[in-house]
Write a protein that holds these residues in place. Structure first.
Motif, PDB file in Angstrom:
ATOM      1  N   LYS A   1     -18.563  20.042 -14.123  1.00 41.52           N
ATOM      2  CA  LYS A   1     -17.595  19.427 -15.022  1.00 41.52           C
ATOM      3  C   LYS A   1     -16.977  20.481 -15.940  1.00 41.52           C
ATOM      4  CE  LYS A   1     -19.692  14.808 -15.026  1.00 41.52           C
ATOM      5  NZ  LYS A   1     -20.204  13.700 -15.848  1.00 41.52           N
TER       6      LYS A   1
ATOM      7  N   GLY B   1      -9.886   8.530 -19.989  1.00 44.60           N
ATOM      8  CA  GLY B   1     -10.646   8.828 -18.786  1.00 44.60           C
ATOM      9  C   GLY B   1     -11.751   9.840 -19.016  1.00 44.60           C
ATOM     10  N   ASN B   2     -12.707   9.829 -18.126  1.00 45.74           N
ATOM     11  CA  ASN B   2     -13.847  10.733 -18.237  1.00 45.74           C
ATOM     12  C   ASN B   2     -13.548  12.087 -17.622  1.00 45.74           C
ATOM     13  OD1 ASN B   2     -15.372   8.632 -19.323  1.00 45.74           O
ATOM     14  ND2 ASN B   2     -16.128   7.990 -17.327  1.00 45.74           N
TER      15      ASN B   2
ATOM     16  N   ALA C   1     -12.771   9.931 -11.104  1.00 48.39           N
ATOM     17  CA  ALA C   1     -13.436   9.095 -12.102  1.00 48.39           C
ATOM     18  C   ALA C   1     -13.081   7.628 -11.948  1.00 48.39           C
ATOM     19  CB  ALA C   1     -13.078   9.563 -13.512  1.00 48.39           C
ATOM     20  N   THR C   2     -14.044   6.761 -12.157  1.00 48.10           N
ATOM     21  CA  THR C   2     -13.813   5.316 -12.119  1.00 48.10           C
ATOM     22  C   THR C   2     -13.045   4.867 -13.352  1.00 48.10           C
ATOM     23  OG1 THR C   2     -15.852   4.987 -10.866  1.00 48.10           O
ATOM     24  CG2 THR C   2     -14.927   3.064 -11.967  1.00 48.10           C
TER      25      THR C   2
ATOM     26  N   THR D   1     -14.748  14.835 -15.236  1.00 53.27           N
ATOM     27  CA  THR D   1     -15.502  14.538 -14.035  1.00 53.27           C
ATOM     28  C   THR D   1     -15.562  15.750 -13.112  1.00 53.27           C
ATOM     29  OG1 THR D   1     -15.710  12.934 -12.221  1.00 53.27           O
ATOM     30  CG2 THR D   1     -13.485  13.591 -12.819  1.00 53.27           C
TER      31      THR D   1
ATOM     32  N   TYR E   1     -10.719   9.887  -5.416  1.00 53.09           N
ATOM     33  CA  TYR E   1     -10.848   8.564  -6.014  1.00 53.09           C
ATOM     34  C   TYR E   1     -11.179   7.532  -4.936  1.00 53.09           C
ATOM     35  CZ  TYR E   1      -9.445   4.425  -8.728  1.00 53.09           C
ATOM     36  OH  TYR E   1      -9.420   3.213  -9.378  1.00 53.09           O
TER      37      TYR E   1
ATOM     38  N   ARG F   1     -10.268   5.329 -15.688  1.00 48.21           N
ATOM     39  CA  ARG F   1      -9.000   6.049 -15.616  1.00 48.21           C
ATOM     40  C   ARG F   1      -8.326   6.083 -16.984  1.00 48.21           C
ATOM     41  NH1 ARG F   1      -9.020   8.404 -10.698  1.00 48.21           N
ATOM     42  NH2 ARG F   1      -6.814   8.130 -10.293  1.00 48.21           N
TER      43      ARG F   1
ATOM     44  N   TYR G   1      -8.401  12.656  -8.759  1.00 49.40           N
ATOM     45  CA  TYR G   1      -9.189  12.413  -9.968  1.00 49.40           C
ATOM     46  C   TYR G   1     -10.191  11.322  -9.637  1.00 49.40           C
ATOM     47  CZ  TYR G   1     -10.159  11.042 -14.848  1.00 49.40           C
ATOM     48  OH  TYR G   1     -10.759  10.737 -16.045  1.00 49.40           O
TER      49      TYR G   1
END
Length: 520
Positions: A394, A336-337, A328-329, A339, A299, A331, A326
């Motif tokens: 992913k 959250g995505n 992903a931008t 990733t 992150y 959260r 994690y």
């Protein structure tokens, strides 16, 4: 003033370890033969292995230098002093032996009904993996006397070298059993009950060869194996991932995601840990420049905060919800995505052995002459590329970015024998490069194997002189170890063995003095 949370280090409580066995559990009493069929036992057994792999990953990440204590927490105790007791890491033992009971049940049923021949071969392979994990953590363990239920409640311990030798033979047998399966009338296919390879027997044979290669490499010439050749099926060239249908639901998530990212309801996972400054130095240019895997794994990289294990003060950054693993931008546990990286998402598969590790093992085996043919430099490059590919993939299998192109740029930009084996001056540098790259590739993927490899080879290289920084060593700053590397050598047998098998459990085992048979 920061709020300080107290850590209690008993068993795996501190680790947030999660087993997915309840997802498919049919064997609540390991001393009673289950009445379930192999079709029902196999998926839950493989899923339980995924839970054990998660626990071993956490153990390896904390002891092997990938993790350090995060800010906002205190009283880490033996987690930073390494002065472990028999109550620490107990789930590594109990969960694996429970898992072994399931695989043994499959083999017992196949002995009565040969139509389950393929199931028996798969169970034999997974037993070998489980026992390898146990030996690498504890050395001598119950083996031939184990898994007999109430008939042998106090099993004798077997010499670790003898276990390793037999495991290699069991893997050869498993391949032979698979090859002979076509002659069995009415043989039952694995099909969808196989939540690892979906019934692909060729991949199962490759896994058997790859585990056997790991055993031979680990043994460091201290075991005389009955057979050091491998079947023509070759080794893994793709990631071996357990996935029973992980998804965002209660007791159905990828266990690594649940431990470190979010629960199915969105509650944050374990926030007491963060990346070590030592491992970050392999991405931030201190040791190697690798913005590609850094961004795929962490992150806010390159601003990802790190710490040296053992440093506890108000300046240590806290770990965010979802953890620093994690990337992903966006959260949030339910928003959250999916990733990249080691966590990926709740539906990601749990890695048993990745293609990257397989390639690095093959490269080392070529350098050491264990494999008579092969291009070590090419295998090494394949290992780096496979690491990029795994991290860029992913949960749905789609690849973000261009892993092969980024791997090539990484190799050429660093222009070091640590990234290009053709630049190594001698065998020593080649082995250092292979193990160092394996260490990077196993970061929060199968961290226990990196810890094993450090103890076997003492790579990656640590600097342990007075005043060494956290970028030079991953040893805790408050380690109680008197060893030159200031690290432990092993963990202790669980308290249950002292209570219920005291006449057989090895005595005088020391956290700082007793070595696994293959260790330096």
């Amino acid at each position: 003033m920061k709020k300080i949370h107290t850590i209690i280090f008993t068993g795996l409580i501190i680790l947030g370890a999660t087993s997915c066995k309840k997802y498919f559990d049919i064997n609540t009493n390991p001393n009673d033969a289950t009445s379930a069929s192999p079709e029902n036992i196999l998926p839950q057994a493989l899923t339980a292995t995924g839970g054990s792999l998660n626990a071993f990953n956490t153990y390896g990440a904390q002891l092997g230098g990938y993790m350090a204590n995060a800010g906002g927490y205190g009283a880490f105790g033996v987690a930073i002093t390494y002065n472990f007791t028999t109550t620490n890491w107990i789930n590594l033992w109990s969960n694996v032996y429970d898992n072994l009971e399931d695989y043994q049940a499959i083999m017992d049923k196949a002995a009565i009904d040969p139509t389950y021949t393929y199931y028996s071969a798969v169970a034999r392979i997974m037993k070998a993996l489980d026992y390898q994990m146990l030996v690498d953590a504890y050395n001598d363990v119950p083996y031939t006397d184990a898994l007999h239920g109430i008939s042998k409640l106090s099993p004798e311990y077997m010499d670790a070298k003898a276990i390793y030798k037999d495991l290699a033979s069991q893997l050869d047998t498993a391949i032979s059993v698979i090859n002979s399966g076509s002659s069995v009338l009415g043989i039952k296919a694995l099909g969808g009950y196989d939540v690892l390879f979906k019934g692909n027997l060729s991949l199962w044979k490759q896994l058997a060869n790859t585990i056997k290669l790991r055993l031979i490499l680990h043994s460091s010439g201290k075991v005389t194996f009955a057979n050091t050749t491998f079947s023509s099926d070759g080794f893994l060239t793709s990631d071996a991932l357990i996935n029973p249908g992980y998804l965002r639901d209660n007791n159905r998530q990828n266990p690594k995601w649940t431990t470190w990212a979010f629960s199915n309801t969105g509650a944050a996972g374990n926030k007491a840990w963060m990346p070590s400054t030592f491992i970050l130095s392999f991405y931030d240019g201190t040791k190697l420049q690798d913005p590609y895997r850094g961004k795929a794994s962490y992150y806010q990289f390159p601003q990802t905060p790190g710490n040296r294990l053992g440093v506890e003060n108000s300046s240590v950054a806290p770990s965010p919800e979802g953890s620093l693993w994690y990337p992903a931008t966006v959260r949030g546990g339910t928003t959250g995505n999916d990733t990249t990286g080691a966590l990926k998402g709740p539906g990601a598969g749990m890695p048993v052995i990745t293609a990257a590790e397989s390639y690095f093992m093959q490269a080392e085996a070529v350098v050491r002459g264990i494999l008579p043919a092969g291009d070590a430099a090419a295998l090494f490059k394949n290992g780096i590329t496979a690491s990029f590919t795994y991290l860029y993939t992913k949960p749905d299998g789609k690849i973000a970015g261009s892993p092969a192109a980024d791997a090539a740029t990484y190799i050429s930009t660093n222009a070091s024998y640590l990234t290009d084996l053709s630049l190594a001056a001698d065998t020593k540098q080649k082995i250092e490069a292979i193990i160092t790259q394996k260490y990077i590739a196993l970061n929060m993927v199968n961290s226990d194997e990196a810890w094993n490899e450090y103890r076997r080879t003492h790579y990656p290289t640590l600097v342990n002189t007075a005043g060494a920084s956290g970028k030079e060593t991953f040893a805790s700053s408050v380690s109680e170890s008197s060893r030159p590397d200031h690290l432990p050598t092993r963990i202790l047998y669980p308290s249950s063995e002292g209570a219920y098998n005291s006449s057989n459990v090895p005595k005088n085992v020391g956290v700082f003095t007793s070595l696994i048979f293959w260790a330096l």
